[in-house]
Design a protein around this motif. Structure first.
Motif, PDB file in Angstrom:
ATOM      1  N   ALA A 182       0.913  -1.267   0.105  1.00 26.03           N
ATOM      2  CA  ALA A 182      -0.031  -0.088  -0.096  1.00 26.03           C
ATOM      3  C   ALA A 182       0.822   1.327   0.077  1.00 26.03           C
ATOM      4  CB  ALA A 182      -0.832   0.059   1.451  1.00 26.03           C
ATOM      5  N   LEU A 183       2.178   1.190   0.272  1.00 29.57           N
ATOM      6  CA  LEU A 183       2.914   2.239   0.407  1.00 29.57           C
ATOM      7  C   LEU A 183       3.137   2.859  -0.969  1.00 29.57           C
ATOM      8  CD1 LEU A 183       5.700   1.038   2.615  1.00 29.57           C
ATOM      9  CD2 LEU A 183       3.955   2.707   3.201  1.00 29.57           C
ATOM     10  N   ASP A 184       3.372   4.336  -1.057  1.00 33.54           N
ATOM     11  CA  ASP A 184       3.385   4.961  -2.416  1.00 33.54           C
ATOM     12  C   ASP A 184       4.353   6.320  -2.175  1.00 33.54           C
ATOM     13  OD1 ASP A 184       3.329   5.804  -4.859  1.00 33.54           O
ATOM     14  OD2 ASP A 184       1.021   6.561  -4.809  1.00 33.54           O
ATOM     15  N   VAL A 185       3.779   7.333  -2.033  1.00 36.55           N
ATOM     16  CA  VAL A 185       4.418   8.697  -1.713  1.00 36.55           C
ATOM     17  C   VAL A 185       5.319   8.474  -0.369  1.00 36.55           C
ATOM     18  CG1 VAL A 185       4.623  11.192  -1.730  1.00 36.55           C
ATOM     19  CG2 VAL A 185       3.361   9.785  -3.165  1.00 36.55           C
ATOM     20  N   ASP A 186       6.514   8.920  -0.311  1.00 35.67           N
ATOM     21  CA  ASP A 186       7.186   8.844   1.226  1.00 35.67           C
ATOM     22  C   ASP A 186       7.329   7.624   1.820  1.00 35.67           C
ATOM     23  OD1 ASP A 186       8.597  10.356   2.691  1.00 35.67           O
ATOM     24  OD2 ASP A 186       7.312  10.933   3.959  1.00 35.67           O
ATOM     25  N   ALA A 187       7.283   6.292   0.931  1.00 42.34           N
ATOM     26  CA  ALA A 187       7.441   5.164   1.439  1.00 42.34           C
ATOM     27  C   ALA A 187       8.623   4.825   2.259  1.00 42.34           C
ATOM     28  CB  ALA A 187       7.454   4.199   0.083  1.00 42.34           C
ATOM     29  N   LEU A 188      10.060   5.340   1.958  1.00 41.74           N
ATOM     30  CA  LEU A 188      11.148   4.929   2.825  1.00 41.74           C
ATOM     31  C   LEU A 188      10.740   5.700   4.216  1.00 41.74           C
ATOM     32  CD1 LEU A 188      13.861   5.267   0.027  1.00 41.74           C
ATOM     33  CD2 LEU A 188      12.236   3.226   0.852  1.00 41.74           C
ATOM     34  N   SER A 189      10.227   6.538   4.426  1.00 52.39           N
ATOM     35  CA  SER A 189       9.908   7.084   5.453  1.00 52.39           C
ATOM     36  C   SER A 189       9.196   6.616   6.291  1.00 52.39           C
ATOM     37  CB  SER A 189       9.607   8.702   5.394  1.00 52.39           C
ATOM     38  OG  SER A 189      10.790   9.499   4.754  1.00 52.39           O
ATOM     39  N   GLU A 190       8.148   6.100   5.675  1.00 52.47           N
ATOM     40  CA  GLU A 190       7.161   5.203   6.416  1.00 52.47           C
ATOM     41  C   GLU A 190       7.683   3.847   6.914  1.00 52.47           C
ATOM     42  OE1 GLU A 190       3.110   5.071   5.057  1.00 52.47           O
ATOM     43  OE2 GLU A 190       3.234   7.018   3.800  1.00 52.47           O
ATOM     44  N   ILE A 191       8.548   3.387   6.042  1.00 52.83           N
ATOM     45  CA  ILE A 191       9.236   2.027   6.358  1.00 52.83           C
ATOM     46  C   ILE A 191      10.168   2.287   7.592  1.00 52.83           C
ATOM     47  CG2 ILE A 191      10.898   0.285   5.780  1.00 52.83           C
ATOM     48  CD1 ILE A 191       9.747   0.629   2.703  1.00 52.83           C
ATOM     49  N   ALA A 192      11.126   3.179   7.307  1.00 52.74           N
ATOM     50  CA  ALA A 192      11.824   3.667   8.601  1.00 52.74           C
ATOM     51  C   ALA A 192      11.372   3.963   9.921  1.00 52.74           C
ATOM     52  CB  ALA A 192      12.816   4.890   8.280  1.00 52.74           C
ATOM     53  N   ASP A 193      10.109   4.588   9.790  1.00 56.10           N
ATOM     54  CA  ASP A 193       9.271   4.917  11.017  1.00 56.10           C
ATOM     55  C   ASP A 193       8.722   3.537  11.677  1.00 56.10           C
ATOM     56  OD1 ASP A 193       7.923   6.624  12.914  1.00 56.10           O
ATOM     57  OD2 ASP A 193       6.013   6.078  11.776  1.00 56.10           O
ATOM     58  N   ALA A 194       8.360   2.628  10.901  1.00 58.36           N
ATOM     59  CA  ALA A 194       7.808   1.233  11.236  1.00 58.36           C
ATOM     60  C   ALA A 194       8.939   0.619  11.879  1.00 58.36           C
ATOM     61  CB  ALA A 194       7.440   0.444  10.339  1.00 58.36           C
ATOM     62  N   LEU A 195      10.254   0.683  11.529  1.00 60.25           N
ATOM     63  CA  LEU A 195      11.454   0.013  11.950  1.00 60.25           C
ATOM     64  C   LEU A 195      12.083   0.901  13.200  1.00 60.25           C
ATOM     65  CD1 LEU A 195      13.544  -0.447   8.533  1.00 60.25           C
ATOM     66  CD2 LEU A 195      11.944  -2.125   9.912  1.00 60.25           C
ATOM     67  N   GLY A 196      11.473   1.990  13.466  1.00 60.36           N
ATOM     68  CA  GLY A 196      11.993   2.686  14.606  1.00 60.36           C
ATOM     69  C   GLY A 196      13.379   3.422  14.015  1.00 60.36           C
ATOM     70  N   ALA A 197      13.604   3.752  12.840  1.00 60.62           N
ATOM     71  CA  ALA A 197      14.655   4.366  12.371  1.00 60.62           C
ATOM     72  C   ALA A 197      14.315   5.388  11.675  1.00 60.62           C
ATOM     73  CB  ALA A 197      15.527   3.358  11.552  1.00 60.62           C
ATOM     74  N   SER A 198      13.316   6.224  11.752  1.00 65.00           N
ATOM     75  CA  SER A 198      13.060   7.283  11.155  1.00 65.00           C
ATOM     76  C   SER A 198      14.170   8.381  11.309  1.00 65.00           C
ATOM     77  CB  SER A 198      11.602   7.924  11.181  1.00 65.00           C
ATOM     78  OG  SER A 198      11.560   7.993  12.695  1.00 65.00           O
ATOM     79  N   GLU A 199      14.505   8.704  12.561  1.00 59.74           N
ATOM     80  CA  GLU A 199      15.352   9.685  12.878  1.00 59.74           C
ATOM     81  C   GLU A 199      16.956   9.608  12.160  1.00 59.74           C
ATOM     82  OE1 GLU A 199      15.737  10.696  16.932  1.00 59.74           O
ATOM     83  OE2 GLU A 199      13.544  10.965  17.217  1.00 59.74           O
ATOM     84  N   VAL A 200      17.327   8.373  12.326  1.00 59.22           N
ATOM     85  CA  VAL A 200      18.609   8.036  11.518  1.00 59.22           C
ATOM     86  C   VAL A 200      18.442   8.321  10.160  1.00 59.22           C
ATOM     87  CG1 VAL A 200      19.642   6.865  13.502  1.00 59.22           C
ATOM     88  CG2 VAL A 200      18.484   5.488  11.770  1.00 59.22           C
ATOM     89  N   LEU A 201      17.497   7.830   9.470  1.00 57.28           N
ATOM     90  CA  LEU A 201      17.226   7.805   8.106  1.00 57.28           C
ATOM     91  C   LEU A 201      17.280   9.359   7.713  1.00 57.28           C
ATOM     92  CD1 LEU A 201      16.904   6.680   5.278  1.00 57.28           C
ATOM     93  CD2 LEU A 201      14.576   6.731   5.426  1.00 57.28           C
TER      94      LEU A 201
END
Length: 187
Positions: free
Chosen positions: A164-183
Protein backbone atom coordinates in the motif's frame (compact mmCIF):
# COMPACT_ATOMS: atom_id res chain seq x y z
CA UNK A 1 15.96 12.74 -8.32
CA UNK A 2 17.30 9.66 -6.60
CA UNK A 3 17.91 8.86 -2.97
CA UNK A 4 19.87 5.86 -1.73
CA UNK A 5 20.70 4.90 1.84
CA UNK A 6 21.84 1.93 3.88
CA UNK A 7 20.27 0.99 7.21
CA UNK A 8 22.34 -1.48 9.22
CA UNK A 9 20.82 -3.13 12.27
CA UNK A 10 23.23 -3.29 15.19
CA UNK A 11 22.98 -4.14 18.87
CA UNK A 12 22.39 -0.44 19.53
CA UNK A 13 19.62 -0.05 16.92
CA UNK A 14 19.71 1.07 13.31
CA UNK A 15 22.62 3.00 11.80
CA UNK A 16 22.05 4.90 8.57
CA UNK A 17 24.46 6.03 5.91
CA UNK A 18 23.84 7.61 2.56
CA UNK A 19 25.45 5.86 -0.33
CA UNK A 20 26.58 6.64 -3.83
CA UNK A 21 25.53 4.11 -6.42
CA UNK A 22 27.71 5.48 -9.23
CA UNK A 23 30.14 2.53 -9.01
CA UNK A 24 27.40 -0.08 -8.51
CA UNK A 25 26.57 -1.95 -11.70
CA UNK A 26 25.09 -5.24 -10.48
CA UNK A 27 23.10 -6.67 -7.60
CA UNK A 28 26.30 -8.39 -6.49
CA UNK A 29 28.04 -4.99 -6.23
CA UNK A 30 25.11 -3.66 -4.22
CA UNK A 31 25.17 -6.70 -1.91
CA UNK A 32 28.91 -6.24 -1.34
CA UNK A 33 28.30 -2.58 -0.48
CA UNK A 34 25.62 -3.63 2.01
CA UNK A 35 27.87 -6.26 3.60
CA UNK A 36 30.64 -3.67 3.95
CA UNK A 37 28.18 -1.48 5.87
CA UNK A 38 27.49 -4.39 8.22
CA UNK A 39 31.21 -4.89 8.84
CA UNK A 40 31.69 -1.16 9.49
CA UNK A 41 28.79 -1.25 11.95
CA UNK A 42 30.26 -4.30 13.66
CA UNK A 43 27.20 -6.41 12.84
CA UNK A 44 28.48 -8.85 10.18
CA UNK A 45 25.75 -11.43 10.82
CA UNK A 46 22.85 -9.02 11.12
CA UNK A 47 20.61 -7.22 8.64
CA UNK A 48 21.22 -4.31 6.31
CA UNK A 49 18.57 -2.67 4.17
CA UNK A 50 19.38 -0.75 1.03
CA UNK A 51 16.77 1.85 0.16
CA UNK A 52 16.64 3.26 -3.36
CA UNK A 53 14.01 5.77 -4.36
CA UNK A 54 13.25 7.76 -7.47
CA UNK A 55 11.03 10.60 -6.34
CA UNK A 56 7.34 9.98 -7.08
CA UNK A 57 8.09 7.06 -9.43
CA UNK A 58 9.25 3.96 -7.54
CA UNK A 59 11.22 2.67 -4.59
CA UNK A 60 13.17 -0.48 -3.93
CA UNK A 61 14.37 -2.31 -0.86
CA UNK A 62 17.21 -4.82 -0.86
CA UNK A 63 17.68 -6.84 2.30
CA UNK A 64 20.95 -8.56 3.04
CA UNK A 65 21.15 -10.84 6.08
CA UNK A 66 24.78 -11.83 6.68
CA UNK A 67 25.97 -14.02 3.82
CA UNK A 68 22.45 -14.98 2.65
CA UNK A 69 21.35 -14.10 -0.87
CA UNK A 70 19.81 -10.64 -1.08
CA UNK A 71 16.03 -10.29 -1.05
CA UNK A 72 14.49 -7.62 -3.28
CA UNK A 73 11.25 -5.68 -3.44
CA UNK A 74 10.48 -3.04 -6.09
CA UNK A 75 7.30 -0.96 -5.84
CA UNK A 76 6.86 -0.51 -9.61
CA UNK A 77 8.98 -2.73 -11.83
CA UNK A 78 8.05 -0.99 -15.09
CA UNK A 79 9.08 2.41 -13.71
CA UNK A 80 12.27 0.95 -12.23
CA UNK A 81 13.16 -0.64 -15.58
CA UNK A 82 13.49 2.86 -17.04
CA UNK A 83 16.12 3.73 -14.43
CA UNK A 84 19.76 2.67 -14.36
CA UNK A 85 19.49 2.10 -10.62
CA UNK A 86 16.27 0.16 -11.03
CA UNK A 87 17.89 -2.11 -13.59
CA UNK A 88 20.34 -3.20 -10.88
CA UNK A 89 17.43 -4.59 -8.86
CA UNK A 90 15.51 -6.17 -11.75
CA UNK A 91 17.58 -9.31 -12.04
CA UNK A 92 16.74 -12.15 -14.41
CA UNK A 93 15.68 -14.23 -11.41
CA UNK A 94 13.33 -11.52 -10.14
CA UNK A 95 11.82 -11.14 -13.61
CA UNK A 96 11.42 -14.92 -13.90
CA UNK A 97 13.58 -15.37 -16.97
CA UNK A 98 16.66 -17.34 -17.83
CA UNK A 99 19.92 -15.47 -17.24
CA UNK A 100 21.71 -14.05 -20.27
CA UNK A 101 24.46 -16.28 -21.60
CA UNK A 102 27.80 -14.69 -22.35
CA UNK A 103 31.27 -15.77 -23.36
CA UNK A 104 32.24 -19.43 -23.32
CA UNK A 105 28.84 -20.49 -21.94
CA UNK A 106 27.44 -19.97 -25.44
CA UNK A 107 29.36 -23.01 -26.71
CA UNK A 108 27.62 -25.26 -24.18
CA UNK A 109 24.17 -24.49 -25.63
CA UNK A 110 22.49 -26.49 -28.39
CA UNK A 111 20.88 -23.71 -30.39
CA UNK A 112 19.04 -25.70 -33.11
CA UNK A 113 21.62 -25.02 -35.80
CA UNK A 114 21.40 -21.23 -35.77
CA UNK A 115 24.80 -20.99 -34.13
CA UNK A 116 26.28 -22.03 -37.49
CA UNK A 117 24.76 -18.97 -39.16
CA UNK A 118 21.68 -20.64 -40.68
CA UNK A 119 20.32 -17.82 -42.89
CA UNK A 120 16.71 -19.05 -42.66
CA UNK A 121 16.68 -18.55 -38.90
CA UNK A 122 18.06 -15.04 -39.22
CA UNK A 123 15.49 -13.95 -41.84
CA UNK A 124 12.42 -15.41 -40.11
CA UNK A 125 9.93 -12.97 -38.67
CA UNK A 126 7.80 -14.00 -35.74
CA UNK A 127 4.34 -12.52 -35.31
CA UNK A 128 3.82 -12.40 -31.57
CA UNK A 129 0.67 -10.34 -31.79
CA UNK A 130 2.44 -7.26 -30.46
CA UNK A 131 1.97 -5.32 -33.69
CA UNK A 132 4.26 -3.11 -35.73
CA UNK A 133 5.21 -0.93 -32.74
CA UNK A 134 6.87 -3.80 -30.90
CA UNK A 135 10.61 -3.48 -30.49
CA UNK A 136 12.43 -6.72 -31.34
CA UNK A 137 14.20 -8.12 -28.29
CA UNK A 138 12.54 -5.67 -25.89
CA UNK A 139 11.77 -7.11 -22.50
CA UNK A 140 8.32 -6.86 -21.01
CA UNK A 141 8.53 -5.78 -17.40
CA UNK A 142 5.33 -5.92 -15.38
CA UNK A 143 3.87 -2.71 -14.02
CA UNK A 144 3.38 -2.67 -10.28
CA UNK A 145 5.15 -4.38 -7.38
CA UNK A 146 7.66 -7.14 -7.96
CA UNK A 147 9.75 -9.23 -5.63
CA UNK A 148 9.60 -10.42 -2.04
CA UNK A 149 6.58 -8.73 -0.48
CA UNK A 150 7.43 -10.31 2.87
CA UNK A 151 10.89 -8.74 2.90
CA UNK A 152 10.10 -6.54 5.93
CA UNK A 153 7.33 -8.54 7.62
CA UNK A 154 9.51 -9.66 10.54
CA UNK A 155 10.69 -6.08 11.00
CA UNK A 156 7.21 -4.60 11.45
CA UNK A 157 6.05 -3.90 7.88
CA UNK A 158 3.59 -6.62 6.82
CA UNK A 159 3.07 -7.44 3.14
CA UNK A 160 -0.26 -5.63 2.94
CA UNK A 161 1.24 -2.40 4.30
CA UNK A 162 4.28 -2.63 2.03
CA UNK A 163 2.08 -3.04 -1.03
CA UNK A 164 0.00 0.00 0.00
CA UNK A 165 3.01 2.33 0.31
CA UNK A 166 3.47 5.01 -2.33
CA UNK A 167 4.67 8.56 -1.74
CA UNK A 168 7.21 8.91 1.10
CA UNK A 169 7.39 5.11 1.40
CA UNK A 170 10.95 4.96 2.72
CA UNK A 171 10.12 7.33 5.57
CA UNK A 172 7.11 5.21 6.49
CA UNK A 173 9.22 2.04 6.43
CA UNK A 174 11.91 3.69 8.56
CA UNK A 175 9.21 4.86 11.00
CA UNK A 176 7.89 1.29 11.35
CA UNK A 177 11.45 0.07 11.96
CA UNK A 178 12.05 2.75 14.59
CA UNK A 179 14.74 4.26 12.38
CA UNK A 180 13.11 7.41 11.04
CA UNK A 181 15.46 9.77 12.89
CA UNK A 182 18.61 8.04 11.63
CA UNK A 183 17.28 7.92 8.07
CA UNK A 184 16.45 11.64 8.16
CA UNK A 185 20.05 12.42 9.14
CA UNK A 186 21.26 11.12 5.77
CA UNK A 187 18.46 12.56 3.59
Amino acid sequence: MYFAALLARTEDGWEASDTELDDVETLSDLSDLAREALVEAGAEDDTVLVFIEQEDAWFGVVRVDGEDDPRIYVSDAAAAARSSYGEILLTDELLGKEPDVVGDDLEALDLDGTEDGDPEAVDEEVDDGAGADAVPGAEVVPAGPLGDTGILADLGVPEKELLALDVDALSEIADALGASEVLETVR
